[in-house]
Design an enzyme around this catalytic site. Structure first.
Site, PDB file in Angstrom:
ATOM      1  N   GLU A 161       0.823  -1.220   0.000  1.00 60.28           N
ATOM      2  CA  GLU A 161       0.000   0.000   0.000  1.00 60.28           C
ATOM      3  C   GLU A 161       0.856   1.270   0.000  1.00 60.28           C
ATOM      4  OE1 GLU A 161      -2.631   0.487   3.375  1.00 60.28           O
ATOM      5  OE2 GLU A 161      -3.619   2.211   2.483  1.00 60.28           O
TER       6      GLU A 161
ATOM      7  N   LYS B 158      -2.426  -1.901  -3.256  1.00 60.53           N
ATOM      8  CA  LYS B 158      -3.495  -1.078  -2.668  1.00 60.53           C
ATOM      9  C   LYS B 158      -3.123   0.389  -2.869  1.00 60.53           C
ATOM     10  CE  LYS B 158      -5.916  -0.251   1.687  1.00 60.53           C
ATOM     11  NZ  LYS B 158      -6.621  -0.909   2.779  1.00 60.53           N
TER      12      LYS B 158
HETATM   13  P1  13P Z   1      -9.217   4.104   4.214  1.00 58.33           P
HETATM   14  O1  13P Z   1     -10.033   3.401   3.155  1.00 58.33           O
HETATM   15  O2  13P Z   1     -10.035   4.666   5.337  1.00 58.33           O
HETATM   16  O3  13P Z   1      -8.237   5.064   3.626  1.00 58.33           O
HETATM   17  O4  13P Z   1      -8.387   2.975   4.932  1.00 58.33           O
HETATM   18  C1  13P Z   1      -7.764   2.034   4.157  1.00 58.33           C
HETATM   19  C2  13P Z   1      -6.525   1.593   4.826  1.00 58.33           C
HETATM   20  O5  13P Z   1      -6.349   0.427   5.048  1.00 58.33           O
HETATM   21  C3  13P Z   1      -5.514   2.608   5.165  1.00 58.33           C
HETATM   22  O6  13P Z   1      -4.306   1.979   5.451  1.00 58.33           O
END
Ligand code: 13P
Length: 378
Positions: free
Chosen positions: A187, A229
């Site tokens: 991510e 992500k």
């Molecule tokens: P949000 O969708 O609230 O941004 O959270 C996703 C997430 O896992 C952030 O690390």
């Protein structure tokens, strides 16, 4: 005397590929409930909900026991405190999820910390001891992990140092996950905060993703066994010009097609502070023409799925049912969005489970070859 090195056996990567594909199959997506204790407490404080372990446990119990969750949600991302918790009847959350057909995962980074020499920028920490922590979580039943890196857009940021340090850490984390038999969710989040334009977000995100995949290749991570992500491509929240969902979708698709190998098992967007309706509508716009997408494009939302449920619950047992219904509506809307359909985004009652047309899951036959290493200079 020789000391035995306690390295795990080589992982069966094909089972990781299967899990990664399962997480993005049937138009489902992930629910992130992996807020750290301090982030969870902040969200509770804003609604005057008690900020203590029993209350956090009760809220997470509400989420994981939502009847029908597994019809829309493929996997749930937990936090270290949550993965160890039980329902009030004593059933481990891990068991509740697995019995509901939902794959449990775990956030394993230890948060974004100030990057030395680069005021305002961060590097995500948590590599020290990660092999042992991954082994423990895998032994408990987690099947995937998540690590979040954060990039802020400013006049001179993200710096090269910030981009490289975070991409390197993401790749080291992903390699350790594959060694431990866990699917890695990678991510890299370019934040929405700021006055930057959509074009600047596109440029920064593309640079970051190129660096992330370069580092993943250097660390020989098998991208067929991981999920990306990313953020959507958006103008900053303080930018006067906010583009249409179609423009956001086109910019996001262009950026990802340029930077993300087609071999990646799937893309699952974060919501990043967008309202639930907007995140869903943009996901639908991105999925409007599947021919443009070489990967399944799903969601891995935290706030954009949880938000109405948390405020409806407000810490009161009497509100649990209504909160769970709100959660299902958000989850179901996002499943519709994966089919390019945004008609359910305004909170209409959730469809009766069982009336949905069977969604094609597209398992792709993957012939795994070791990743090609970069040629090192002689
Ligand atoms: P949000 O969708 O609230 O941004 O959270 C996703 C997430 O896992 C952030 O690390």
């Amino acid at each position: 005397m020789t000391t035995a090195t306690l390295l795990p056996e080589p992982t069966d990567l094909s089972s990781l590929v299967e899990t990664a594909q399962l997480l993005v199959a049937e138009d489902k997506g992930l629910l992130a409930i992996d807020e750290s204790i301090s982030t969870c407490n902040k969200r509770f404080a804003a609604l005057c909900i008690a900020q203590d372990e029993p209350t956090r446990r009760a809220y997470r119990e509400l989420l994981v026991t939502t009847p029908g969750l597994g019809d829309f949600i493929s996997g749930v991302i937990l936090f270290d405190e949550t993965i160890r918790q039980h329902t009030s009847d004593g059933v481990p959350f891990l068991t509740v999820l697995t019995d509901a057909g939902v794959v449990p995962g775990i956030k394993v980074d230890l948060g974004a910390k100030p990057l030395a020499g680069h005021p305002g920028e961060t590097v995500t920490e948590g590599l020290d001891g990660l092999r042992q922590r991954l082994g423990e979580y895998a032994g408990m039943g987690a099947r995937f992990a998540k690590w979040r890196a954060v990039f802020t857009i400013g006049a001179a940021s993200p710096s090269r140092a910030c981009t490289q340090a975070n991409a390197h850490a993401l790749a080291r984390y992903a390699a350790l996950c594959q060694e431990a038999g866990l699917v890695a969710i990678v991510e890299p989040e370019v934040l929405m905060t700021g006055a930057h334009t959509l074009a600047r977000c596109a440029q920064v995100t593309e640079d970051v993703l190129h660096e992330v995949f370069e580092q993943l290749r250097t660390q020989e991570v098998v991208v067929e066994a991981m999920l990306l992500k990313p953020n959507m491509i958006l103008a900053g929240t303080d930018c006067a010009e906010q583009e249409s969902n179609q423009t956001v979708a086109a910019a996001t698709i262009t950026c990802l097609r340029r930077a993300v190998p087609a071999a990646v098992a799937g893309v699952a967007f974060l919501s990043g502070g967008q309202s639930g309706d907007l995140a869903t509508a943009r996901l639908a716009a991105i999925n409007a023409d599947p021919d443009l997408l070489p990967w399944p494009v799903a969601f891995s939302f935290g706030r954009a799925i949880q938000e109405p449920a948390l405020s409806i619950w407000a810490g009161q047992d009497a509100n649990v049912r209504a909160a769970q219904q709100a959660l299902l509506i958000r989850a179901s809307s996002n499943q519709d969005a994966r089919r390019g359909d945004d008609t359910n985004a305004k909170g209409r009652p959730v469809k009766t489970v069982g009336t949905l047309p069977p969604a094609p899951s597209r398992p792709i036959e993957v012939h795994l070859l070791p990743p090609t290493s970069r040629t090192e200079p002689a």
